[in-house]
Design a protein around this motif. Structure first.
Motif, PDB file in Angstrom:
ATOM      1  N   PHE A 115      -2.839   2.392  11.573  1.00 49.40           N
ATOM      2  CA  PHE A 115      -2.842   2.572  10.296  1.00 49.40           C
ATOM      3  C   PHE A 115      -2.500   1.438   9.290  1.00 49.40           C
ATOM      4  O   PHE A 115      -2.907   1.387   8.243  1.00 49.40           O
ATOM      5  N   SER A 116      -1.863   0.513   9.767  1.00 49.35           N
ATOM      6  CA  SER A 116      -1.491  -0.788   9.113  1.00 49.35           C
ATOM      7  C   SER A 116      -2.889  -1.707   9.104  1.00 49.35           C
ATOM      8  O   SER A 116      -3.262  -1.729  10.168  1.00 49.35           O
ATOM      9  N   CYS A 117      -3.126  -2.191   8.108  1.00 55.12           N
ATOM     10  CA  CYS A 117      -4.231  -3.040   8.138  1.00 55.12           C
ATOM     11  C   CYS A 117      -3.846  -4.428   8.604  1.00 55.12           C
ATOM     12  O   CYS A 117      -4.672  -5.276   9.134  1.00 55.12           O
ATOM     13  N   CYS A 118      -2.620  -4.529   9.060  1.00 54.75           N
ATOM     14  CA  CYS A 118      -2.180  -5.652   9.757  1.00 54.75           C
ATOM     15  C   CYS A 118      -2.521  -5.920  11.194  1.00 54.75           C
ATOM     16  O   CYS A 118      -2.675  -6.895  11.970  1.00 54.75           O
ATOM     17  N   ALA A 119      -3.240  -4.482  11.652  1.00 55.47           N
ATOM     18  CA  ALA A 119      -3.967  -4.606  13.060  1.00 55.47           C
ATOM     19  C   ALA A 119      -5.110  -5.101  13.143  1.00 55.47           C
ATOM     20  O   ALA A 119      -5.696  -5.468  13.798  1.00 55.47           O
ATOM     21  N   VAL A 120      -5.677  -5.650  11.934  1.00 57.74           N
ATOM     22  CA  VAL A 120      -7.019  -6.270  11.818  1.00 57.74           C
ATOM     23  C   VAL A 120      -6.673  -7.716  11.620  1.00 57.74           C
ATOM     24  O   VAL A 120      -6.322  -8.145  10.700  1.00 57.74           O
ATOM     25  N   VAL A 144       0.692   6.457   4.110  1.00 56.69           N
ATOM     26  CA  VAL A 144       0.428   6.480   5.508  1.00 56.69           C
ATOM     27  C   VAL A 144      -0.056   4.783   5.467  1.00 56.69           C
ATOM     28  O   VAL A 144       0.794   3.881   5.754  1.00 56.69           O
ATOM     29  N   CYS A 145      -1.263   4.639   5.216  1.00 54.04           N
ATOM     30  CA  CYS A 145      -1.970   3.288   5.670  1.00 54.04           C
ATOM     31  C   CYS A 145      -1.205   2.270   4.604  1.00 54.04           C
ATOM     32  O   CYS A 145      -1.031   1.039   4.809  1.00 54.04           O
ATOM     33  N   VAL A 146      -1.126   2.758   3.298  1.00 47.58           N
ATOM     34  CA  VAL A 146      -0.526   1.654   2.302  1.00 47.58           C
ATOM     35  C   VAL A 146       0.545   1.468   2.596  1.00 47.58           C
ATOM     36  O   VAL A 146       1.226   0.077   2.555  1.00 47.58           O
ATOM     37  N   LEU A 147       1.653   2.346   2.810  1.00 43.31           N
ATOM     38  CA  LEU A 147       3.000   1.975   3.213  1.00 43.31           C
ATOM     39  C   LEU A 147       3.260   1.229   4.766  1.00 43.31           C
ATOM     40  O   LEU A 147       4.008   0.233   4.422  1.00 43.31           O
ATOM     41  N   GLN A 148       2.579   1.708   5.692  1.00 45.37           N
ATOM     42  CA  GLN A 148       2.690   0.829   6.946  1.00 45.37           C
ATOM     43  C   GLN A 148       2.060  -0.595   6.755  1.00 45.37           C
ATOM     44  O   GLN A 148       2.628  -1.629   7.175  1.00 45.37           O
ATOM     45  N   THR A 149       0.907  -0.786   5.911  1.00 37.64           N
ATOM     46  CA  THR A 149       0.441  -2.209   5.530  1.00 37.64           C
ATOM     47  C   THR A 149       1.611  -3.053   4.861  1.00 37.64           C
ATOM     48  O   THR A 149       1.741  -4.289   5.364  1.00 37.64           O
ATOM     49  N   ALA A 150       1.969  -2.171   3.739  1.00 40.92           N
ATOM     50  CA  ALA A 150       2.995  -3.008   2.904  1.00 40.92           C
ATOM     51  C   ALA A 150       4.329  -3.573   3.813  1.00 40.92           C
ATOM     52  O   ALA A 150       4.687  -4.514   3.725  1.00 40.92           O
TER      53      ALA A 150
END
Length: 224
Positions: A115-120, A144-150
């Protein structure tokens, strides 16, 4: 005195490209110098990250057309100001591609299953290479993805901004409490237009006329 990732002002004059050497020279010469607030963005220190704005997800988002219009406005403004823009897609085989209005603006959209963009790795490394301490997030879903990325970006010592009118969830309650949680975690919640005017800095900017055109276009699109 540390100026890493920040800007300074001389006697009320905005100085986006100020260096440490220039600041030290100004101190020696007695010229007044002060730093802007650390939560103020500029085109020189901020990147834009667009998260998972995909067709099958957007079909379930309230006022999806408004969200897409605001994200397009952010992308166009960032491009005009030569700011780095990154984007992702969440499992496109299942959720479909990025919506066409944004896809043509975002040629590179690495996919992910986390879900996190930091996994990329390319996302984080890209902002690191550009020496950008601040990142504005837009996209879905907020909780989901915005929160976990942040949260992951905050843990990596980035200063994180959320464009409240450019993020969304299927349910209002999820978006509401995600934004509340993000603020408490240290993210700065703002709006698309506020962000763009911070990026451009002032009417004296050479890009201001074109930014004003984008503002007018967005206003007309949102009121029609």
């Amino acid at each position: 005195m540390s100026l890493r990732g920040e800007q300074a002002t001389f006697r009320g004059t905005y100085c986006p490209s100020l260096t440490l050497a220039a600041t030290l020279d100004s101190i020696r010469s007695g010229v007044e110098c002060f730093m802007p607030h650390p939560t103020k963005m500029s085109a020189a220190d901020t990147g834009l990250l667009v998260i998972d704005v995909q067709e099958k997800l957007m079909a379930k988002i309230p006022a999806a057309d408004v969200v897409v219009r605001n994200i397009a406005f952010l992308i166009d403004s960032a491009r005009l100001l030569s700011m780095p823009v990154a984007a992702t897609e969440q499992y496109p085989k299942g959720l479909g591609p990025t919506v066409p209005e944004l896809a043509r603006r975002l040629p590179e959209r690495p996919d992910k299953t986390a879900f996190s963009c930091c996994a990329v790795p390319a996302v984080v490394h890209g902002f690191r290479r550009a020496a950008l301490p601040k990142i504005l997030l837009a996209g879905i879903e907020t909780h989901v993805c915005v929160l976990q990325t942040a949260l992951d970006l905050l843990a990596l010592d980035f200063r994180v901004f959320i464009a409240a009118d450019a993020v969304a969830s299927r349910y209002v309650v999820d978006r509401k409490f995600a934004l509340r949680r993000l603020e408490r975690a240290g993210a700065i919640v703002t709006t698309s237009e506020t962000a763009v005017f911070e990026w451009v800095g002032g009417a004296g900017s050479p890009e201001f006329k074109e930014i004003s055109r984008l503002v007018q276009e967005r206003m007309k699109a949102l009121t029609n």
